[in-house]
Design an enzyme around this catalytic site. Sequence first.
Site, mmCIF file in Angstrom:
data_model
loop_
_atom_site.group_PDB
_atom_site.id
_atom_site.type_symbol
_atom_site.label_atom_id
_atom_site.label_comp_id
_atom_site.label_asym_id
_atom_site.label_seq_id
_atom_site.Cartn_x
_atom_site.Cartn_y
_atom_site.Cartn_z
ATOM 1 N N GLY A 46 0.751 -1.097 0.146
ATOM 2 C CA GLY A 46 -0.047 0.140 -0.111
ATOM 3 C C GLY A 46 0.771 1.199 -0.094
ATOM 4 O O GLY A 46 2.015 0.945 0.492
ATOM 5 N N GLN A 51 2.932 10.025 1.230
ATOM 6 C CA GLN A 51 4.288 9.189 1.350
ATOM 7 C C GLN A 51 4.964 9.780 0.228
ATOM 8 O O GLN A 51 6.174 9.677 0.272
ATOM 9 C CB GLN A 51 4.117 8.040 1.503
ATOM 10 C CG GLN A 51 3.312 7.233 2.589
ATOM 11 C CD GLN A 51 3.233 5.701 2.716
ATOM 12 O OE1 GLN A 51 2.488 5.332 2.045
ATOM 13 N NE2 GLN A 51 4.292 4.881 2.986
ATOM 14 N N CYS A 91 5.774 -0.073 7.432
ATOM 15 C CA CYS A 91 5.507 0.880 6.458
ATOM 16 C C CYS A 91 6.751 1.296 5.908
ATOM 17 O O CYS A 91 7.911 1.429 6.294
ATOM 18 C CB CYS A 91 5.044 2.268 7.425
ATOM 19 S SG CYS A 91 4.671 3.772 6.526
ATOM 20 N N LEU A 92 6.263 1.758 4.339
ATOM 21 C CA LEU A 92 7.457 2.179 3.704
ATOM 22 C C LEU A 92 8.145 3.436 3.886
ATOM 23 O O LEU A 92 9.332 3.782 3.772
ATOM 24 C CB LEU A 92 7.151 2.311 2.351
ATOM 25 C CG LEU A 92 6.429 1.098 1.519
ATOM 26 C CD1 LEU A 92 5.807 1.340 0.209
ATOM 27 C CD2 LEU A 92 7.612 0.114 1.338
ATOM 28 N N HIS A 133 -4.405 2.020 7.377
ATOM 29 C CA HIS A 133 -3.286 2.506 7.471
ATOM 30 C C HIS A 133 -2.927 3.691 6.587
ATOM 31 O O HIS A 133 -2.416 4.678 6.907
ATOM 32 C CB HIS A 133 -2.120 1.295 7.353
ATOM 33 C CG HIS A 133 -0.731 1.519 7.135
ATOM 34 N ND1 HIS A 133 -0.111 0.988 8.242
ATOM 35 C CD2 HIS A 133 0.048 2.366 6.583
ATOM 36 C CE1 HIS A 133 1.291 1.577 7.951
ATOM 37 N NE2 HIS A 133 1.200 2.386 6.808
ATOM 38 N N GLU A 134 -3.359 3.320 5.264
ATOM 39 C CA GLU A 134 -3.351 4.357 4.274
ATOM 40 C C GLU A 134 -4.091 5.433 4.415
ATOM 41 O O GLU A 134 -3.747 6.743 4.205
ATOM 42 C CB GLU A 134 -3.484 3.919 2.927
ATOM 43 C CG GLU A 134 -2.678 2.744 2.387
ATOM 44 C CD GLU A 134 -1.349 2.594 2.643
ATOM 45 O OE1 GLU A 134 -0.619 3.696 2.651
ATOM 46 O OE2 GLU A 134 -0.757 1.509 2.926
ATOM 47 N N HIS A 137 -2.304 7.782 6.670
ATOM 48 C CA HIS A 137 -1.283 8.501 6.016
ATOM 49 C C HIS A 137 -1.854 9.746 5.434
ATOM 50 O O HIS A 137 -1.421 10.831 5.570
ATOM 51 C CB HIS A 137 -0.731 7.688 4.900
ATOM 52 C CG HIS A 137 0.399 6.882 5.175
ATOM 53 N ND1 HIS A 137 1.716 7.380 5.810
ATOM 54 C CD2 HIS A 137 0.539 5.519 5.226
ATOM 55 C CE1 HIS A 137 2.515 6.277 6.115
ATOM 56 N NE2 HIS A 137 2.008 5.256 5.566
HETATM 57 NI NI NI Z 1 2.797 3.285 5.688
#
Ligand code: NI
Length: 178
Positions: A46, A51, A91-92, A133-134, A137
Amino acid sequence: MALLDILHFPDPRLRRKALPVEVVDDALKKTVEDMFETMYDAPGIGLAATQVNILQQVAVIDVSEDKNEPRCLINPNIIEREGEEEMREGCLSVPEIFAHVKRAQKVTVEALDLEGKPMTLEAEGLLAVCIQHEIDHLQGKLFIDYLSPLKRDRLKKKLLKAQKTAQTEPSGARAPSL
Ligand code: NI
């Protein structure tokens, strides 16, 4: 298509709130294509526009094993939550850090699709976790915000150390990055 740079914690730009998309046009479609490419390349399951320093309410998700179920959510909004579950998340934007987070087990989300048409999606399990989660963000929230200050502090130290030494965890300790 192009790979986009992913912002990393503690970059303050990750704390900004994304704005609603007003028109789904070709420029937005191009952004979504680039976000998918960036997510698959990372690799992650995701990615939210905040991000990659784009302040629009857009998230791309693919939780399938074969990476063949791309989903794009524009202006996503959770209208119903049910149950509770705890899953290990990564998380990225917070590389090398994995932690258990409690979230709703099932969510119903309203969003626009890539044609700009309203849609409703019911999700559970990993997909539900990923959506939550997204959307966090897009509101400037990170998964580590759910942890106790003590735990967050410990993880932050670990992260800074990892960034210095570029160490990676054994693969067994990993979890999907969202
Ligand atoms: Ni994330």
